[in-house]
Enzyme design. Structure first.
Site, PDB file in Angstrom:
ATOM      1  CB  CYS A 159      -7.822   6.991 -44.518  1.00 49.41           C
ATOM      2  SG  CYS A 159      -7.481   8.703 -44.523  1.00 49.41           S
ATOM      3  CG  LEU A 160      -2.099   4.630 -46.704  1.00 51.76           C
ATOM      4  CD1 LEU A 160      -1.926   5.759 -47.916  1.00 51.76           C
ATOM      5  CD2 LEU A 160      -1.235   4.487 -45.707  1.00 51.76           C
ATOM      6  CG  HIS A 203     -10.037   7.313 -39.873  1.00 47.13           C
ATOM      7  ND1 HIS A 203      -9.163   6.491 -39.825  1.00 47.13           N
ATOM      8  CD2 HIS A 203      -9.606   8.394 -40.675  1.00 47.13           C
ATOM      9  CE1 HIS A 203      -8.010   7.026 -40.635  1.00 47.13           C
ATOM     10  NE2 HIS A 203      -8.242   8.216 -41.080  1.00 47.13           N
ATOM     11  CD  GLU A 245     -10.842   4.146 -37.688  1.00 48.91           C
ATOM     12  OE1 GLU A 245     -11.532   3.744 -38.705  1.00 48.91           O
ATOM     13  OE2 GLU A 245      -9.706   4.538 -37.901  1.00 48.91           O
ATOM     14  CB  THR A 279      -1.015   0.065   1.351  1.00 48.08           C
ATOM     15  OG1 THR A 279      -0.101   0.195   2.402  1.00 48.08           O
ATOM     16  CG2 THR A 279      -1.816  -1.168   1.270  1.00 48.08           C
ATOM     17  CE  LYS A 280       5.628   3.394   3.489  1.00 43.03           C
ATOM     18  NZ  LYS A 280       5.214   3.612   4.846  1.00 43.03           N
TER      19      LYS A 280
HETATM   20  N1  GLN Z   1      -1.624   9.845 -45.762  1.00 42.04           N
HETATM   21  C1  GLN Z   1      -2.862   9.896 -46.428  1.00 42.04           C
HETATM   22  C2  GLN Z   1      -3.449  11.216 -46.357  1.00 42.04           C
HETATM   23  O1  GLN Z   1      -2.860  12.295 -45.803  1.00 42.04           O
HETATM   24  C3  GLN Z   1      -4.092   9.116 -45.561  1.00 42.04           C
HETATM   25  C4  GLN Z   1      -4.318   9.561 -44.204  1.00 42.04           C
HETATM   26  C5  GLN Z   1      -4.985   8.471 -43.410  1.00 42.04           C
HETATM   27  O2  GLN Z   1      -4.962   7.397 -43.656  1.00 42.04           O
HETATM   28  N2  GLN Z   1      -5.619   8.983 -42.141  1.00 42.04           N
HETATM   29  O3  GLN Z   1      -4.397  11.525 -47.173  1.00 42.04           O
END
Ligand code: GLN
Length: 493
Positions: free
Chosen positions: A327-328, A463, A465, A135-136
């Site tokens: 995205c990418l 994105h 997610e 507990t220290k």
């Molecule tokens: N690098 C890419 C861009 O700037 C994709 C960015 C990403 O995947 N969030 O458009």
């Protein structure tokens, strides 16, 4: 990403710490730019105020100017909420944290003890060789806090094992915290058990009582269901191969890992993610993808591993394996299609190859912002703060798969990128079979593509997610995992 994990993007386009993502997932609220601020922002504001003459030439000091700015931002972030949870990051004793703790001390005095509570998170280590807890460290960090004028009202004690009553008594005695407010936070097999565990120790009752709030007992049935689904007899396992760059630091894809897990909860399936370094595919080929029921290329920046990602897309496309590109991941999917289906040799994104003969993806040099101003962008633009950021509407094609998946004509998803699909190549890409399934608000930018002659091949510029939740999941991820189940030969529940 190496140091802090993923950059979480809020609906209003702030690039923040991944903790904000946890708050959204746990509380189902939508965080705003004002819900996160750093020392840099605070100092920036104070210096700008000084330059503007707001302090009338007076001496600018940490107390009161920096602390006042911190308090102002806490109140601003709370907005019109009934209760604000304010997390101070770092560890007690950090030099950087001192102004924040001082601001908290002042706020507590100003608000009064019936409107402000201090909860302190401590570590209670378990010494395995001696079979006992210590507990220290808790005593010590509370001592540090008290030296700063802060008396915690509640202690949350992180521990790998249960903390017995005698140890809680001891902590209570040495820290001046009521025994029932010394709450063990025992490592759990699922983070989604934590709300129920805290409730079991009466944390919610204690807070409600101290604030004098008259409210019915909390209904945690939704959380119970999440945990029940997580540990139910699942209809089997699917393996998702995620082909990215930061594969030894999984926090770099925190929201994505969570979104896939949520899809597992929705479909009662165990989703196992194989994190594959794209450079590994460049060196050793696609053998690592053989056991995949689905392939995913997440967002990213820079050209490391890019050819490996392209190979992964090709493998998914040619072998009818469900594919999701984010995205990418969408850029890579279109480059792959351009190269191997449209025979556009050397096709690329100008992010990776500024001299490519076929810039399938490139910087658009200007676009109109929501406020009517025009954003100009080229390769020499600042790297920071020049991205398309935050939630934007996307119109879905009425005959598309994604329209059926989302169940809406228009959706809103969050962006974080600089590069866009080059419309000059759409005739060739679509002529060969690719379909643009989602468009930006003004219908000028490609937001989603899909392959109609593939069982499940979808890529998006945004994105998804960031908006997936344990309670409810996200339609795109749920559909993706259903496709993985089908690919494995299983039945969707
Ligand atoms: N690098 C890419 C861009 O700037 C994709 C960015 C990403 O995947 N969030 O458009």
């Amino acid at each position: 990403p190496f140091q802090h994990g993923e950059v979480f993007v809020t609906e209003d386009g702030a690039e923040t710490d991944l903790d904000l993502g946890h708050y959204e997932r746990f509380t189902n609220t939508t965080m705003k730019r004002s819900n996160n601020f750093t020392t840099g922002r605070v100092y920036n504001a104070v210096l700008r105020k000084e330059r503007r003459g707001d302090y009338l030439g007076g001496t600018v000091q940490v107390i009161p100017h920096v602390t006042d700015e911190i308090k102002r931002r806490v109140v601003l972030g709370a907005g019109d909420a009934d209760v604000a949870v304010v997390e101070i990051g770092g560890t007690v004793g950090d030099i950087e944290g001192l102004p924040f703790l001082e601001a908290a001390r002042q706020l507590k005095v100003e608000m009064g003890s019936s409107r402000a509570l201090l909860m302190h998170l401590t570590l209670v280590p378990f010494i395995a060789t001696a079979g006992e807890i210590k507990t220290k460290p808790t005593q010590h960090s509370v001592k540090e806090l008290r030296a700063l004028g802060l008396q915690p009202d509640i202690l949350l004690c992180r521990c790998t094992v249960d903390i017995e009553e005698s140890a809680r008594q001891k902590i209570s005695l040495f820290t001046n915290v009521e025994e029932r407010a010394v709450i063990p936070l025992i490592d759990a097999d699922s983070i989604y058990r934590i709300p129920g565990m805290l409730r079991g120790f009466g944390l919610d009752d204690f807070v409600v009582e101290r604030f004098g709030i008259d409210c019915p007992p909390a209904d945690l049935s939704e959380w119970d269901e999440v945990v029940e689904r997580e540990f139910s007899e699942t209809s089997g396992e699917v393996r998702v191969a995620m082909v990215g760059k930061y594969m030894d630091l999984l926090d770099a894809y925190k929201s994505l890992n969570e979104a896939l897990a949520h899809a597992g909860l929705q479909t009662l399936t165990t989703v196992r993610i194989d994190h594959i370094d794209a450079e590994d595919i460049e060196r050793n080929g696609t053998g690592v993808l053989e056991s995949a029921d689905a392939i995913l290329v997440p967002g990213g920046f820079g050209d490391r591993g890019i050819e490996g990602k392209i190979t992964a897309v090709q493998y998914a496309r040619e072998n009818n394996i469900p594919f999701l590109g984010i995205c990418l991941g969408m850029h890579v999917a279109l480059v792959e299609y351009a190269r191997h289906v449209c025979a556009l040799e050397g096709a690329h994104s100008t992010e990776m190859d500024s001299h490519t003969p076929h810039p399938i993806v490139g910087l658009i040099t200007e676009w109109a912002n929501a406020d009517g101003s025009t954003e100009q962008r080229d390769e020499s633009s600042d790297k920071g703060g020049t991205m398309r950021l935050g939630a934007q509407p996307c119109h879905l094609d009425k005959d598309s798969m994604v329209r059926r998946i989302y169940g809406h004509d228009t959706i809103e998803e969050r962006h974080r990128h600089r590069y866009e699909v080059n419309n000059n190549y759409l005739d060739q890409l679509c002529g060969a079979g690719m379909k643009v399934a989602g468009w930006s608000a003004d219908r000028s930018l490609v937001e989603m593509v899909e392959l109609p002659d593939h069982p499940w091949f979808i890529a998006c510029q945004f994105h998804p997610e960031f908006t997936s939740r344990p309670r409810g999941g996200h339609p795109l991820f749920t559909s993706y995992i259903e496709a993985a189940i089908k690919h494995r030969g299983g039945n969707v529940a």
